[in-house]
Write a protein that holds these residues in place. Structure first.
Motif, mmCIF file in Angstrom:
data_model
loop_
_atom_site.group_PDB
_atom_site.id
_atom_site.type_symbol
_atom_site.label_atom_id
_atom_site.label_comp_id
_atom_site.label_asym_id
_atom_site.label_seq_id
_atom_site.Cartn_x
_atom_site.Cartn_y
_atom_site.Cartn_z
ATOM 1 N N ASN A 1 -3.595 7.433 -3.288
ATOM 2 C CA ASN A 1 -3.405 6.064 -3.000
ATOM 3 C C ASN A 1 -3.696 4.787 -3.972
ATOM 4 O O ASN A 1 -4.866 5.366 -4.837
ATOM 5 C CB ASN A 1 -4.983 5.943 -2.202
ATOM 6 C CG ASN A 1 -4.999 7.359 -1.265
ATOM 7 O OD1 ASN A 1 -4.363 7.449 0.144
ATOM 8 N ND2 ASN A 1 -5.584 7.950 -1.116
ATOM 9 N N TYR B 1 0.586 -1.616 -0.002
ATOM 10 C CA TYR B 1 -0.001 -0.009 0.131
ATOM 11 C C TYR B 1 0.818 0.762 -0.044
ATOM 12 O O TYR B 1 2.376 1.247 0.738
ATOM 13 C CB TYR B 1 -1.542 -0.580 1.151
ATOM 14 C CG TYR B 1 -1.517 1.544 1.664
ATOM 15 C CD1 TYR B 1 -2.879 1.444 0.693
ATOM 16 C CD2 TYR B 1 -1.104 1.990 2.406
ATOM 17 C CE1 TYR B 1 -3.530 3.296 0.241
ATOM 18 C CE2 TYR B 1 -1.822 3.714 2.345
ATOM 19 C CZ TYR B 1 -2.765 3.742 2.179
ATOM 20 O OH TYR B 1 -3.667 5.493 1.884
ATOM 21 N N ARG C 1 0.601 5.488 -0.463
ATOM 22 C CA ARG C 1 -0.192 6.668 -0.014
ATOM 23 C C ARG C 1 0.856 8.091 -0.911
ATOM 24 O O ARG C 1 1.436 8.289 0.474
ATOM 25 C CB ARG C 1 -1.119 7.148 1.168
ATOM 26 C CG ARG C 1 -1.216 8.296 1.044
ATOM 27 C CD ARG C 1 -2.500 8.132 2.977
ATOM 28 N NE ARG C 1 -3.200 9.798 2.297
ATOM 29 C CZ ARG C 1 -4.770 9.898 2.068
ATOM 30 N NH1 ARG C 1 -4.734 8.954 1.628
ATOM 31 N NH2 ARG C 1 -5.023 11.222 2.511
#
Lengths: 419, 126
Positions: free
Chosen positions: A195, A177, A179
């Motif tokens: 994101n 992940y 961001r």
């Protein structure tokens, strides 16, 4: 060329290892290396070359490590033709070795954002001017195999932050992940938030790869890329054919600085790739169908082979619905110490042919000549002759380049690593 | 006229590569975790990639480290590098030949772009 920087390189490279300094505990280990890159360039004036530009770069890294802590500091310096030494880039990172570990760093002109995508990165190098960046970062990991890092960077009044979390391989899947947020300081006050969730799985017969990206959740601020990998309808000892279906969809209001997603795109893809296990041969073809418009529809193909006779062939073709097309074909005969080849590159109505030859009298020395020209009335011929050597960690290039509307230029480049 | 010349050159290339040299060269072994490049006359070959900050050119030093991603050459002129231990992910890469020339992997049909260059792409599952 700057005497001061060259002197610095010589002093660093000439010093003995400092691990035996008595004031330092025996459990500590010290080291350094110096990466240097010096170049001179000039033009041909009458019968002799005239050097009109020089520079010397050096990146000096110092390391100190103990069972409790690792420390690395790197400083990159550049010296120009006026003998001025300029500090260009640097980083200092301290890390606790082992698992779990924790690290922190300070960066100057380093660590630009990068978030991988499938065929194209979601965020990539070049988005932020490197000469304007300074920043800090922390990283941690070890808990159940997860790793993460957080960077905050300041660039000409703007603030960029990036958070990355990486999962371990969990037997059948891995998840990352990222961001990234950019806050601009100008009157527009525009902000960009990205994101990205990247999932890669392995289900024995196929491997799905999924990229889900979005901004702040507003209408149309989303994007999805997916491919199914490792589908092999043909899989023999000779080789295998992989069929790769994929899709790249994006909302109408998506904002990404890279080329991974275009607002409003609805593209499905289908690729087939041949890879031989036993021979140097490969081929692939990929079709793209743009469901929203024809602008991204097209087909591309590539193939490569090295034959027993020592002929290396490389081909790339691309044709798009908007009429653009590109083709590249090269063929080169290679021997143990010589080669000769020809390449043709076609981009729409422009065609350029390049002939090349090389000779290597020794394993670590190679001389190359290439001559190119357009197949139209302008011709625009160009010629490049280079002699390169690679002696351990030191590499040298001497090159002469000529283009149809300029006088020949000379280039000398020396790159190496001292430890 | 130019189209005819272009077509003739391409035909020449294809026939040169295809007629008497149609049999592909054999790989030494099935080595799924290795990159291979047969280039016997090169003085040095490196792999520049996302995984090594493109040889260091996009990292703190800003200089392509001549040791980073350096490939080893065997007697037959085959350059190899082991990718064992590379974390799972999608990576772009290119071969950096003789310290100045970028070439894509000729036996990898999947391509991508890096700074305007056509490079190769590899997906590491784990």
């Amino acid at each position: 060329m700057s005497i001061s920087l060259v002197t610095l390189i010589i002093i660093i490279s000439g010093n003995a290892d400092s691990t035996n300094v008595s004031l330092i505990p025996e459990s500590w280990d010290f080291g350094y290396d110096c990466l240097f890159d010096a170049a001179a360039s000039g033009n041909w004036n009458g019968n002799h070359p005239v050097i009109d530009s020089t520079y010397a770069d050096a990146a000096v890294s110092l390391r100190a490590s103990s069972p409790e802590v690792d420390f690395l500091a790197t400083g990159a310096l550049r010296s120009d033709s006026l003998s001025r030494v300029v500090f260009r880039r640097g980083r200092g990172v301290v890390k606790w070795p082992g698992t779990p570990w924790i690290g922190a760093g300070v960066y100057l002109n380093d660590q630009q954002p990068f978030i991988a995508g499938l065929s194209n990165p979601v965020l990539e190098w070049g988005w932020v001017d490197i000469d304007s960046i300074q920043g800090y970062g922390v990283s941690s990991g070890g808990v159940l195999g997860f790793k993460g890092d957080y960077l905050i960077q300041f660039t000409r009044g703007d603030t960029l932050s990036q958070l990355n979390v990486y999962s371990p391989w969990m037997g059948f899947a891995g998840v990352d992940y990222s961001r990234a947020q950019m806050h601009t300081a100008d009157s527009s006050g525009s902000n960009i938030t990205v994101n990205v969730l990247s999932v890669r799985g392995d289900f024995r017969y196929f491997r799905p790869w999924l990229i889900v990206a979005g901004s702040e959740g507003g209408e149309g601020e989303w994007a999805v890329s997916a491919e199914l990998r490792s589908i092999h309808p043909v899989d023999t000892q000779w080789g295998k054919i992989e069929v790769v279906p994929g899709m790249h969809f994006a909302g109408d209001n998506i904002q990404f600085p890279g080329s991974a997603f275009v607002p409003g795109q609805r593209v499905i893809t289908l690729g087939a790739f041949l890879e031989s296990r036993r021979y140097f041969v490969s081929a692939g073809i990929k079709g793209m169908l743009d469901l929203s418009s024809d602008s991204l529809s097209g087909v591309s193909a590539s193939a490569g082979m090295i034959s027993e006779g020592g002929i290396a062939t490389d081909m790339i073709f691309g044709y798009y619905a908007d009429g653009d097309y590109r083709a590249y074909v090269s063929s080169e005969a290679r021997d143990s110490n010589a080669s000769a080849g020809i390449a043709v590159e076609i981009i729409n109505d422009s065609t350029r042919v390049t002939g090349s030859a090389s000779y290597a009298p020794r394993d670590d020395v190679c001389a190359e000549l290439s001559v190119s020209g357009d197949l139209d009335d302008s011709l625009q011929p160009a010629c490049f002759l280079a002699v390169t050597t690679a002696l351990g960690p030191v590499r040298c290039l001497i090159g002469i380049e000529w283009q149809y509307d300029t006088s020949p230029s000379l280039r000398i480049n020396l790159t190496g690593l001292f430890k | 006229m130019m189209r005819i010349i272009t077509a003739a050159i391409i035909l020449l290339l294809l026939t040169t590569a295809g007629c008497s040299f149609l049999t592909p060269m054999q790989k030494p072994l099935d080595q799924p975790n290795r990159l291979l490049l047969w280039l016997p006359g090169a003085s040095s070959v490196q792999v520049l990639s996302d995984w090594n900050d493109w040889g260091g050119s996009v990292a703190a030093g800003g200089i392509i480290d001549p040791v980073s991603g350096r490939m080893e050459k065997d007697e037959s002129g085959l350059w190899t590098i082991d990718l064992e231990g590379l974390p799972g992910g999608v990576y772009r890469y290119a071969f950096y030949v003789n310290g100045y020339k970028w070439i894509r992997d000729p036996v990898n049909p999947e391509t991508a772009e890096f700074e305007g260059r056509t490079v190769s792409i590899i997906m590491v599952a784990k």
